[in-house]
Design a protein around this motif. Structure first.
Motif, PDB file in Angstrom:
ATOM      1  N   LEU A 159       6.750  -1.193  -6.396  1.00  0.00           N
ATOM      2  CA  LEU A 159       5.821  -1.271  -5.267  1.00  0.00           C
ATOM      3  C   LEU A 159       5.538   0.114  -4.684  1.00  0.00           C
ATOM      4  CD1 LEU A 159       4.148  -2.958  -3.300  1.00  0.00           C
ATOM      5  CD2 LEU A 159       6.155  -3.076  -1.820  1.00  0.00           C
TER       6      LEU A 159
ATOM      7  N   GLN B 299       1.983   2.104  -4.579  1.00  0.00           N
ATOM      8  CA  GLN B 299       1.359   2.575  -3.340  1.00  0.00           C
ATOM      9  C   GLN B 299       0.994   4.060  -3.465  1.00  0.00           C
ATOM     10  OE1 GLN B 299       0.519   0.551  -0.915  1.00  0.00           O
ATOM     11  NE2 GLN B 299       0.494   1.642   1.036  1.00  0.00           N
TER      12      GLN B 299
ATOM     13  N   ALA C 177      -1.958   4.465  -5.904  1.00  0.00           N
ATOM     14  CA  ALA C 177      -3.209   3.975  -5.317  1.00  0.00           C
ATOM     15  C   ALA C 177      -3.860   5.033  -4.429  1.00  0.00           C
ATOM     16  CB  ALA C 177      -2.954   2.696  -4.528  1.00  0.00           C
ATOM     17  N   GLU C 178      -3.050   5.970  -3.930  1.00  0.00           N
ATOM     18  CA  GLU C 178      -3.611   7.042  -3.098  1.00  0.00           C
ATOM     19  C   GLU C 178      -4.612   7.897  -3.877  1.00  0.00           C
ATOM     20  OE1 GLU C 178      -0.556   9.522  -1.384  1.00  0.00           O
ATOM     21  OE2 GLU C 178       0.570   7.786  -0.660  1.00  0.00           O
TER      22      GLU C 178
ATOM     23  N   CYS D 145      -6.998   6.882  -5.678  1.00  0.00           N
ATOM     24  CA  CYS D 145      -8.296   6.234  -5.798  1.00  0.00           C
ATOM     25  C   CYS D 145      -9.371   7.055  -5.085  1.00  0.00           C
ATOM     26  CB  CYS D 145      -8.222   4.823  -5.222  1.00  0.00           C
ATOM     27  SG  CYS D 145      -9.620   3.852  -5.691  1.00  0.00           S
ATOM     28  N   SER D 146     -10.377   7.446  -5.802  1.00  0.00           N
ATOM     29  CA  SER D 146     -11.498   8.306  -5.370  1.00  0.00           C
ATOM     30  C   SER D 146     -11.082   9.765  -5.207  1.00  0.00           C
ATOM     31  CB  SER D 146     -12.185   7.807  -4.078  1.00  0.00           C
ATOM     32  OG  SER D 146     -11.480   8.224  -2.931  1.00  0.00           O
ATOM     33  N   ASN D 147      -9.877  10.104  -5.640  1.00  0.00           N
ATOM     34  CA  ASN D 147      -9.423  11.491  -5.534  1.00  0.00           C
ATOM     35  C   ASN D 147      -9.097  12.131  -6.880  1.00  0.00           C
ATOM     36  OD1 ASN D 147      -9.323  11.994  -2.596  1.00  0.00           O
ATOM     37  ND2 ASN D 147      -7.954  10.237  -2.616  1.00  0.00           N
ATOM     38  N   GLY D 148      -9.298  11.407  -7.969  1.00  0.00           N
ATOM     39  CA  GLY D 148      -8.892  11.905  -9.283  1.00  0.00           C
ATOM     40  C   GLY D 148      -9.699  13.112  -9.734  1.00  0.00           C
TER      41      GLY D 148
ATOM     42  N   ASP E   6      -9.410   8.458 -12.462  1.00  0.00           N
ATOM     43  CA  ASP E   6      -9.370   7.555 -11.319  1.00  0.00           C
ATOM     44  C   ASP E   6      -9.073   6.131 -11.802  1.00  0.00           C
ATOM     45  OD1 ASP E   6     -10.678   9.349  -9.147  1.00  0.00           O
ATOM     46  OD2 ASP E   6     -10.601   7.336  -8.298  1.00  0.00           O
ATOM     47  N   LEU E   7      -9.779   5.768 -12.860  1.00  0.00           N
ATOM     48  CA  LEU E   7      -9.601   4.411 -13.382  1.00  0.00           C
ATOM     49  C   LEU E   7      -8.248   4.254 -14.069  1.00  0.00           C
ATOM     50  CD1 LEU E   7     -12.867   4.602 -13.132  1.00  0.00           C
ATOM     51  CD2 LEU E   7     -12.739   2.557 -14.518  1.00  0.00           C
TER      52      LEU E   7
ATOM     53  N   THR F 156      -5.613   3.856 -11.371  1.00  0.00           N
ATOM     54  CA  THR F 156      -5.728   2.542 -10.733  1.00  0.00           C
ATOM     55  C   THR F 156      -5.119   1.479 -11.634  1.00  0.00           C
ATOM     56  OG1 THR F 156      -7.861   3.350  -9.982  1.00  0.00           O
ATOM     57  CG2 THR F 156      -7.325   1.089  -9.462  1.00  0.00           C
ATOM     58  N   ASN F 157      -5.346   1.619 -12.936  1.00  0.00           N
ATOM     59  CA  ASN F 157      -4.726   0.670 -13.863  1.00  0.00           C
ATOM     60  C   ASN F 157      -3.211   0.713 -13.757  1.00  0.00           C
ATOM     61  OD1 ASN F 157      -6.728  -0.770 -15.108  1.00  0.00           O
ATOM     62  ND2 ASN F 157      -6.935   0.603 -16.854  1.00  0.00           N
TER      63      ASN F 157
ATOM     64  N   ALA G  49      -1.446   1.701 -11.199  1.00  0.00           N
ATOM     65  CA  ALA G  49      -1.064   1.145  -9.896  1.00  0.00           C
ATOM     66  C   ALA G  49      -1.071  -0.383  -9.956  1.00  0.00           C
ATOM     67  CB  ALA G  49      -2.017   1.641  -8.805  1.00  0.00           C
ATOM     68  N   LEU G  50      -2.075  -0.942 -10.607  1.00  0.00           N
ATOM     69  CA  LEU G  50      -2.149  -2.404 -10.720  1.00  0.00           C
ATOM     70  C   LEU G  50      -0.987  -2.950 -11.550  1.00  0.00           C
ATOM     71  CD1 LEU G  50      -5.989  -2.914 -11.165  1.00  0.00           C
ATOM     72  CD2 LEU G  50      -4.568  -3.950  -9.387  1.00  0.00           C
TER      73      LEU G  50
ATOM     74  N   LEU H 174       2.022  -2.916  -9.256  1.00  0.00           N
ATOM     75  CA  LEU H 174       1.918  -3.957  -8.222  1.00  0.00           C
ATOM     76  C   LEU H 174       2.299  -5.321  -8.787  1.00  0.00           C
ATOM     77  CD1 LEU H 174      -1.326  -3.595  -6.094  1.00  0.00           C
ATOM     78  CD2 LEU H 174       1.022  -3.751  -5.283  1.00  0.00           C
TER      79      LEU H 174
END
Lengths: 321, 250, 96
Positions: free
Chosen positions: B19, B23, B26-27, B29-32, B38-39, B42-43, B45-46, B49
Motif C-alpha cells: 500500500l 501511494q 501514484a505520486e 501521475c502526471s509527473n513522469g 507515467d502509464l 501507474t500500472n 501502483a495499481l 494496490l
C-alpha cells in the motif's frame, strides 16, 4: 483554345484537386496521412488533434489532485486506472497528430509557448471528492458526446484513435455518476459536496462544446470537410437532454433557474451561458491556468535528463543481458 | 505467539508494504519524464494496490471481526503500520524512484517466489499472483538503472546518489520479527532471502557500473512500526476523507 | 531552449490470441527495443488485449504512397481468374 490554357492554370489545377478532395470527403472516404490534402485541412486537423491530446494530458492534473486522497481502496484503484486511460488517450492522439509529420516534442513545445490550447475545463480546480464524480460524469460525459461523433471524422488516424478512446472511455462516465450517486445517498455533508460540485461544474461542462454555432469561427469549414461531424449546439443539446434526467434521478438540482422542458421541441431549454467567463478562462484567467502549465513544464524539464540518458544509452547499444 | 496471529501480522505487513509503495508510485501521475513512463508507473501502483487489498483481506479472514480492508488501510495510525522504511521514503528524482523500486521489487520477487511454495495454500496462491507483477517491476526498474548507469554523466551520478541515500534502509526489509519466528517453515527465513537479494543486487550494480556506499550503516524499525517521519504525512493524505467524515460510505 | 527529445517513435503490433495474425495497434516512443516492448505493454494491453507484442522502429517501415496506388493495385483488378468463382464447373461436381 482558351479553355485549355485556363484548365492548366495553377488556380484551376488547385481547384480540381480541391474538388476531388471534397468528393472523397463527400463519399465518406477517410483521408490518410500520405494523401494529398489542402493545407488548411492539414492545419485544422493537426490543431484539433493536438488540442485534444493536450486536453487529455492536462486533464490528468485536476483528477490527479485526488489520487492520494481517494477515500477507499476501490475508489483509488478506479481513479488511478481512469487517469492512466487519460494519459493513454493523450498518447494515442499525439500519435495520430504525429502522422502529419509533427513530432511530439514540437507539439509539447507549442503547448508550452501558448500556441496550442487545451480544453479550458481543466483550468477549474477540484475542491472536494465529489469533483472527481463531477469530472467523470459531466466533463467526460460531455467529452464522450463529442468523441462518439468524432469516430466518423474524416481524417483516418484521428477516427481510429477516437474509436479506441470511446471504447475505453465508456467506464469513465459511469464511475463519475457512481461517485455522485453514492454521495447523494450518503450523509448530509456528502450530499452538500455533491451539490456543490454540480453547481461548479455544470456550466463549465456546457461551455466545453464551444461557442454557439452562429459565433463559432471554425465550425462551417470543419463541417464541410467532415473533421467535425455535428455542430457545437447540436452536441451540447444532446448532452443536456441526457444529463438532466440523470441528475434528477439521484436528487441533484441543476443550477439553472431558467431550465425548462420544451414540449414543442422535446428538448430542455437552458438559461444563457456566461460566455464572458468562458473567454476569460480561455484567455488564461481561470483559477488554474498558470498552475497547470507550470506543472506540465516542470515535469517536462525534470524529465529532460532522463530522456537524454535513455538516448545516450541507446547510442552505446549496451545489451541488458 | 499463535500461528494464526502470526499469519495475521505477516499478511498485514505484506499489505502495508504494498500500500505504501502504491501511494508513493501514484505520486508520479502526471509527473513522469515521458508520457509512457507515467502509464508504466501507474500500472505498477495499481499492481501494488491490488496486492495490498488481497493481503489485507487474507489477514481479515484469519481474524474476522467485521473490519474491512479499507478499515485496515484507512483507520490505523503510524505506530500500527508495519511497512518497511524503504517503501515510505520520498520519490526524489526518477533515478531515486527507479533505484527504490528495483531494491524493493527484487526483495518481493525473492520473497513471493519462496512464499509461492508455502504450505499455507492461501498465502502461496496470493504470492504466486503477486510474483508475476513484481517480476515485471524489477525488470522495468532494473533496466532503467542500467540505462542510467551507462547513459550520461548526470544520470550515472544521480543513480549513484540514489543508491547512497537509500542503501541504509535496505536491511530493514529483512528484519526477523516474532511473527517470522512463529511461522518458521511456513514463510521463508528472512536471512536466506537477504543473501539471495544481496547477490541479485550485486549483480545488478555491477551491470550498471554503480557501487554500494562504503559505510554499511543501516537504520531499522519498519516491521516494529517505528517509522521515519515520512509515513505520517503519507497517512495524512491517504486517510483524509475517512478521518474527516467518520463512518461515511464512499 | 535546449533541443528536446521525446525518444524515437515505434510501431506496435499485437497478437491477441495464439494463432491470430499480428495487428497494428498504434505507436509509442522509446529509446531501445526493451523499453519499446514494455511501453507497448503498458499502453496497449491494459485490458488483456495481448499475448505477443512486436515493436518496429517507425523509421524502418517502408510504405507505398497514394501516388503508387494506381500502378500497384489497379492491375490486379481484372485478374479475375485468380478467384475460384471464375471457373465453370459441371453440374453435380462436388467437393471442388
Amino acid at each position: 483554345m482558351s479553355s485549355t490554357i485556363e484548365q492548366n492554370s495553377p488556380t484551376t489545377v488547385m481547384q480540381e484537386r480541391l474538388d476531388q478532395f471534397q468528393a472523397r470527403i463527400d463519399a465518406d472516404e477517410k483521408i490518410e496521412p500520405k494523401d494529398w490534402m489542402p493545407e488548411e485541412y492539414r492545419k485544422t486537423v493537426l490543431r484539433q488533434m493536438s488540442q485534444h491530446a493536450h486536453s487529455e494530458v492536462i486533464g490528468m492534473q485536476p483528477e490527479g489532485n485526488w489520487i492520494l486522497r481517494a477515500p477507499c481502496l476501490r475508489a483509488k484503484k478506479i481513479l488511478l486506472a481512469k487517469i492512466q486511460d487519460e494519459g493513454g488517450h493523450g498518447l494515442y492522439l499525439y500519435s495520430a497528430a504525429e502522422t502529419l509529420g509533427t513530432g511530439r516534442e514540437a507539439l509539447i513545445e507549442s503547448l508550452h509557448n501558448g500556441k496550442a490550447k487545451y480544453s479550458s475545463i481543466f483550468n477549474y480546480p477540484t475542491l472536494n471528492w465529489a469533483d472527481i464524480g463531477a469530472i467523470g460524469w459531466l466533463v467526460d460525459g460531455a467529452a464522450i458526446v463529442n468523441q462518439v461523433s468524432l469516430q466518423r471524422t474524416s481524417y483516418g488516424p484521428y477516427a481510429r484513435a477516437m474509436v479506441r478512446i470511446c471504447k475505453e472511455e465508456s467506464f469513465h462516465q459511469r464511475q463519475g455518476y457512481e461517485i455522485m450517486t453514492t454521495m447523494m445517498r450518503g450523509n448530509s455533508a456528502q450530499k452538500e459536496m455533491a451539490q456543490d460540485a454540480m453547481n461548479r461544474w455544470w456550466w463549465p461542462a456546457l461551455m466545453m462544446f464551444g461557442p454557439h454555432d452562429k459565433d463559432s469561427a471554425h465550425t462551417q469549414q470543419s463541417m464541410q470537410w467532415r473533421i467535425k461531424r455535428e455542430s457545437n449546439d447540436v452536441l451540447r443539446q444532446r448532452f443536456i437532454d441526457k444529463t438532466i434526467d440523470q441528475a434528477h434521478l439521484i436528487g441533484l438540482t441543476i443550477p439553472d433557474e431558467q431550465l425548462k422542458y420544451n414540449e414543442d421541441t422535446k428538448h430542455w431549454d437552458i438559461g444563457p451561458i456566461n460566455w464572458d467567463e468562458f473567454w476569460q478562462v480561455v484567455g488564461g484567467h481561470g483559477l488554474c491556468n498558470e498552475q497547470r502549465m507550470k506543472h506540465h513544464i516542470r515535469a517536462h524539464q525534470d524529465g529532460q535528463w532522463v530522456r537524454e540518458a535513455a538516448n545516450a544509452f541507446a547510442q552505446k547499444q549496451i545489451s541488458f543481458n | 505467539m499463535e500461528t494464526q496471529q502470526a499469519l495475521y501480522q505477516y499478511a498485514v505487513r505484506l499489505g502495508d508494504n504494498s500500500l505504501i509503495m502504491a501511494q508513493r508510485l501514484a505520486e508520479w501521475c502526471s509527473n513522469g519524464p515521458i508520457l509512457e513512463e507515467d502509464l508504466a508507473l501507474t500500472n505498477a501502483a495499481l499492481d501494488y494496490l491490488g496486492e495490498a487489498e488481497n493481503y489485507y483481506n487474507y489477514a481479515l479472514s484469519l481474524e474476522p471481526d467485521g473490519r474491512t480492508a479499507d478499515d485496515l488501510a484507512y483507520l490505523r495510525n503510524e505506530r500500527q503500520y508495519y511497512n518497511c522504511l524503504l517503501a515510505e521514503q520520498p520519490n526524489g528524482d526518477y533515478a531515486q524512484t527507479m533505484v527504490k523500486l528495483a531494491l524493493f521489487s527484487a526483495y518481493l520477487k525473492l520473497l513471493y517466489d519462496a512464499l509461492s511454495q508455502s504450505t499455507d495454500t492461501n498465502l502461496s496462491a496470493l504470492a504466486s499472483k503477486s510474483l508475476k507483477e513484481v517480476k515485471y517491476h524489477f525488470r522495468h526498474s532494473s533496466e532503467w538503472m542500467i540505462r542510467f548507469g551507462h547513459g550520461t554523466e548526470e544520470s550515472k551520478s544521480r543513480a549513484q546518489q540514489a543508491i547512497y541515500e537509500l542503501w541504509r534502509f535496505t536491511s530493514d526489509m529483512f528484519e526477523t520479527t516474532a511473527a517470522d519466528a512463529t511461522l518458521k517453515g511456513i514463510v521463508p527465513d528472512p536471512a536466506s532471502i537477504q543473501s539471495e537479494w544481496n547477490s541479485v543486487i550485486n549483480d545488478l550494480l555491477s551491470r550498471c557500473g554503480l557501487k554500494k556506499p562504503e559505510d554499511p550503516y543501516q537504520v531499522k524499525g519498519g516491521y516494529q512500526a517505528k517509522h521515519t517521519e515520512h509515513l505520517g504525512h503519507i497517512l495524512c493524505e491517504l486517510q483524509f476523507l475517512q478521518r474527516a467524515y467518520p463512518g461515511a460510505k464512499w | 531552449m535546449e533541443q528536446d527529445n521525446q525518444l524515437p517513435l515505434w510501431e506496435v503490433f499485437i497478437q491477441k490470441n495464439n494463432g491470430l495474425p499480428f495487428k497494428h495497434e498504434g505507436s509509442i516512443h522509446a529509446s531501445d527495443a526493451a523499453m519499446a516492448l514494455q511501453n507497448a505493454r503498458d499502453i496497449y494491453t491494459r485490458r488483456g488485449e495481448g499475448r505477443t507484442i512486436w515493436v518496429v522502429p517507425s523509421s524502418a517501415i517502408a510504405a507505398t504512397t497514394v501516388e503508387d496506388e494506381a500502378e500497384f493495385f489497379d492491375p490486379s483488378d481484372d485478374k479475375i481468374y485468380r478467384h475460384p468463382t471464375f471457373y465453370v464447373m459441371p453440374e453435380g461436381a462436388k467437393q471442388i
